[in-house]
Write a protein that holds these residues in place. Structure first.
Motif, short mmCIF file in Angstrom:
data_model
loop_
_atom_site.label_atom_id
_atom_site.label_comp_id
_atom_site.label_asym_id
_atom_site.label_seq_id
_atom_site.Cartn_x
_atom_site.Cartn_y
_atom_site.Cartn_z
N ILE A 1 36.33 39.42 39.28
CA ILE A 1 36.65 38.07 38.83
C ILE A 1 38.08 37.93 38.33
N ASN A 2 38.76 39.05 38.15
CA ASN A 2 40.12 39.03 37.62
C ASN A 2 41.12 39.06 38.77
N PRO A 3 41.84 37.95 39.03
CA PRO A 3 42.74 37.90 40.17
C PRO A 3 44.01 38.73 39.99
N TYR A 4 44.19 39.32 38.80
CA TYR A 4 45.44 40.03 38.51
C TYR A 4 45.28 41.55 38.57
N THR A 5 44.12 42.03 38.92
CA THR A 5 43.91 43.48 38.83
C THR A 5 43.78 44.16 40.19
N GLY A 6 44.19 43.52 41.26
CA GLY A 6 44.20 44.25 42.51
C GLY A 6 43.84 43.40 43.71
#
Length: 354
Positions: free
Chosen positions: A224-229
């Motif tokens: 759900i985190n668009p900044y982690t890969g």
């Protein structure tokens, strides 16, 4: 050699992606394995203990930036080893949320050290998870063999679609040779962590091991985190039968390192007080273009071919890969997972959760 007597271990950010994988390897072997984590909603939407965290791990819900949380924790826990994983990690996000990244990554580190001073306790080893982002663009080599540090690509370069530095090629980074020159706020805060811990541990005769991770991916990472890969993002697009969009000309290069290889590198250095403070690069040792990555994922799912968009992100690094010869020579570690094998392992894990 992997240490057998690791005593009490405190892991900041230990309920996250890397921390959970590491706990599966070592938590049961420690006298105590204590995790300090704020269960950030960007990673833990329900603020619940993650299933991937080993049952032997003691989870303490707390914030590295808060002195009171540290004082409460260190009144009960006297760690022999401190593994510092807690960090805000979004490279692009850091350009717009610089204060939050600095507060967690820099102030969170200094709060931790001050708390040890107030508690009158000094661990025998600190292990820091640093990042390839500290290198920025690293070194490039001209056609005549000379090398230079090009610095950050400008917005004007991006607008002209000048993706590379003319007449030069990138060189793989290496911790004992490449001068850090971060081009993102995130990279600058990770370098600050390295410098702060180096100064503090040297003054206290404490062992410090720094591992500079390349692009970590694999089962357990946030979906759900668009900044982690981009690997999980690309995978979910391909699963839906979408064509994966690829920035610039598709030839941005990264070193994608599988989570099990990263956890194994941490396992190797935890408890080893003789590694020295020169940072170790942890990656696959192989550069992969973003277009190649997208094509591997698309092929796995039978999705449409990726498409190049010529979009860009200000501050993004063109080439980021490392050489791991020194790491494999000095540590009892080597990567076991190829990109192709790692992608296949991740797809099955994602399919069970979406």
């Amino acid at each position: 050699m992997v240490a057998t007597d690791i005593g009490t271990v405190l892991v900041t950010g230990g309920a996250g992606f890397i921390g959970c994988a590491l706990s599966q390897r070592l938590a049961a072997r420690a006298d105590r394995w204590v995790v300090l984590d704020n269960l950030h909603p960007q990673v833990h939407p329900n603020a619940e203990r993650p299933a991937e965290l080993h049952p032997a791990a003691e989870l303490v819900h707390g914030d590295v930036t808060k002195a009171a949380d540290w004082d409460s924790l260190l009144a009960d826990v006297r760690p022999d080893i401190l593994v510092h994983l807690a960090a805000e990690t979004g490279t692009a996000q850091s350009l717009h949320e610089a204060t939050r990244h600095a507060e967690v990554n820099v102030v969170g580190t200094t709060q931790m050290l001050d708390a040890f001073g107030r508690a009158g306790h000094t661990p025998r080893q600190f292990v820091l998870s640093s990042s390839r982002a500290v290198y920025g663009e690293g070194e490039w080599q001209r056609e005549d063999g000379s090398t230079f540090a090009p610095g950050q690509r400008s917005h004007a370069q991006f607008e002209r679609k000048e993706w590379d530095f003319a007449g030069a090629r990138p060189l793989p980074s290496e911790g004992s040779r490449t001068r850090p020159a971060p081009t993102s706020v995130y990279g600058a805060t990770k370098l600050a962590q390295e410098n702060i811990l180096s100064a503090w541990t040297s003054s206290h005769d404490v062992a410090l091991t720094i591992l500079r991770f390349q692009n970590v991916y694999g089962p357990g990472q946030s979906l759900i985190n668009p900044y982690t890969g981009i690997v999980s993002l690309f995978s979910q697009m391909a699963m839906r039968g979408e064509s994966i969009p690829v920035y610039e000309d598709g030839r941005i290069t990264r070193d994608f390192v599988y989570i099990e290889d990263v956890a194994a590198s941490l396992e190797t250095v935890i408890g080893d007080l003789a590694t020295g403070s020169t940072p170790f690069d942890v990656g696959s040792g192989v550069g992969t273009t973003i277009l190649e990555l997208a094509q591997h994922i698309a092929d796995f799912h039978g999705a449409p071919a990726p498409h190049v968009t010529e979009q860009y992100r200000d501050g993004d690094v063109r080439h980021a890969e490392c050489t791991i010869q020194r790491t494999t020579a000095e540590l009892d570690w080597k990567p076991e997972w190829s990109v192709e094998r790692g992608i296949a392992g991740l797809q099955q894990w994602i399919a069970e959760r979406v």
